[in-house]
Write a protein that holds these residues in place. Structure first.
Motif, PDB file in Angstrom:
ATOM      1  N   VAL A   9      28.399   5.365 117.982  1.00 53.88           N
ATOM      2  CA  VAL A   9      28.164   4.241 118.870  1.00 53.88           C
ATOM      3  C   VAL A   9      26.644   4.378 119.295  1.00 53.88           C
ATOM      4  CG1 VAL A   9      28.115   3.483 121.348  1.00 53.88           C
ATOM      5  CG2 VAL A   9      30.112   3.697 120.505  1.00 53.88           C
TER       6      VAL A   9
ATOM      7  N   GLU B 103      38.665   0.189 117.555  1.00 53.85           N
ATOM      8  CA  GLU B 103      37.763  -0.668 117.268  1.00 53.85           C
ATOM      9  C   GLU B 103      37.231  -0.979 119.107  1.00 53.85           C
ATOM     10  OE1 GLU B 103      35.780  -4.707 115.651  1.00 53.85           O
ATOM     11  OE2 GLU B 103      37.373  -3.803 114.769  1.00 53.85           O
ATOM     12  N   GLU B 104      38.279  -1.350 119.919  1.00 58.10           N
ATOM     13  CA  GLU B 104      37.939  -1.808 120.689  1.00 58.10           C
ATOM     14  C   GLU B 104      37.332  -0.312 122.412  1.00 58.10           C
ATOM     15  OE1 GLU B 104      40.601  -3.304 124.647  1.00 58.10           O
ATOM     16  OE2 GLU B 104      42.473  -2.427 122.760  1.00 58.10           O
TER      17      GLU B 104
ATOM     18  N   GLN C 114      28.906  -8.987 120.199  1.00 60.05           N
ATOM     19  CA  GLN C 114      28.020  -8.570 118.585  1.00 60.05           C
ATOM     20  C   GLN C 114      26.579  -8.420 119.111  1.00 60.05           C
ATOM     21  OE1 GLN C 114      28.833  -9.153 114.576  1.00 60.05           O
ATOM     22  NE2 GLN C 114      28.393  -6.660 114.323  1.00 60.05           N
TER      23      GLN C 114
ATOM     24  N   GLN D 226      34.018  -0.143 121.236  1.00 58.68           N
ATOM     25  CA  GLN D 226      33.119  -1.434 122.218  1.00 58.68           C
ATOM     26  C   GLN D 226      33.345  -1.322 123.323  1.00 58.68           C
ATOM     27  OE1 GLN D 226      33.299  -5.958 120.597  1.00 58.68           O
ATOM     28  NE2 GLN D 226      34.367  -6.012 122.612  1.00 58.68           N
TER      29      GLN D 226
ATOM     30  N   TYR E  86      29.404 -12.968 121.873  1.00 56.88           N
ATOM     31  CA  TYR E  86      30.870 -13.153 121.046  1.00 56.88           C
ATOM     32  C   TYR E  86      31.371 -13.484 119.408  1.00 56.88           C
ATOM     33  CZ  TYR E  86      32.405 -13.095 126.604  1.00 56.88           C
ATOM     34  OH  TYR E  86      32.293 -12.692 127.611  1.00 56.88           O
TER      35      TYR E  86
ATOM     36  N   VAL F  87      39.092  -7.704 119.108  1.00 55.78           N
ATOM     37  CA  VAL F  87      39.497  -6.189 118.659  1.00 55.78           C
ATOM     38  C   VAL F  87      40.717  -5.749 119.791  1.00 55.78           C
ATOM     39  CG1 VAL F  87      37.225  -6.180 118.369  1.00 55.78           C
ATOM     40  CG2 VAL F  87      37.897  -5.589 120.351  1.00 55.78           C
TER      41      VAL F  87
ATOM     42  N   LYS G 181      36.285  -9.941 121.158  1.00 56.27           N
ATOM     43  CA  LYS G 181      35.204  -8.997 119.830  1.00 56.27           C
ATOM     44  C   LYS G 181      33.852  -9.189 120.754  1.00 56.27           C
ATOM     45  CE  LYS G 181      33.370  -7.359 116.101  1.00 56.27           C
ATOM     46  NZ  LYS G 181      33.911  -7.616 113.983  1.00 56.27           N
TER      47      LYS G 181
ATOM     48  N   GLU H 257      30.403   1.519 124.495  1.00 51.55           N
ATOM     49  CA  GLU H 257      29.622   1.222 123.515  1.00 51.55           C
ATOM     50  C   GLU H 257      28.396  -0.116 124.888  1.00 51.55           C
ATOM     51  OE1 GLU H 257      26.405  -2.393 120.874  1.00 51.55           O
ATOM     52  OE2 GLU H 257      28.635  -1.080 120.334  1.00 51.55           O
ATOM     53  N   LEU H 258      29.753  -0.750 125.803  1.00 53.40           N
ATOM     54  CA  LEU H 258      29.575  -1.485 126.842  1.00 53.40           C
ATOM     55  C   LEU H 258      28.779  -0.334 128.114  1.00 53.40           C
ATOM     56  CD1 LEU H 258      29.475  -4.278 128.624  1.00 53.40           C
ATOM     57  CD2 LEU H 258      31.769  -3.859 128.880  1.00 53.40           C
TER      58      LEU H 258
END
Length: 114
Positions: free
Chosen positions: A109, A25-26, A6, A29, A10, A21, A4, A32-33
């Motif tokens: 996101v 949620e994964e 944020q 994420q 980490y 995650v 995870k 978003e990356l």
């Protein structure tokens, strides 16, 4: 399952170990990356990333239809992620919010200034 992250760091759990995650949620994420990274800068996968940073630097918010352009750039960045798709882009004071569809559900996101 992934570690995870944020605000670029980490997230640690109650034991001081990296939190994880998975599932929706994964997927959010990872999306978003991909949206935050500048396309071509990740040495192990030059296709990863988006052109959103360049759009922002070139005053993309001043375009005739900035939300549609941001949405197109987001979907271009998500092409390498099967089943992920941005369905809407909303410009905010702090950046852009994207509604995403994934194989595991829907989510939002938020991308600030890049």
């Amino acid at each position: 399952m992934d570690t995870k992250v944020q605000n670029g760091n980490y997230v640690l759990n109650a034991n001081g170990l990296p939190d994880t995650v998975e599932g929706l949620e994964e997927q959010l994420q990872l999306a978003e990356l991909s949206l935050r990274l500048r396309r071509g800068t990740f040495p192990y996968n030059r296709k990863l990333g988006s052109g959103l940073w360049q759009w922002q630097q070139q005053g993309g918010r001043q375009e005739n239809q900035p939300g549609e352009r941001a949405l197109a750039l987001a979907n271009e960045a998500l092409l390498e992620m099967p089943g992920l798709r941005a369905t809407q882009a909303r410009l905010t004071d702090r950046g852009v919010e994207f509604d995403l569809e994934t194989p595991l559900g829907e989510g939002v996101v938020k991308i600030g200034e890049l």
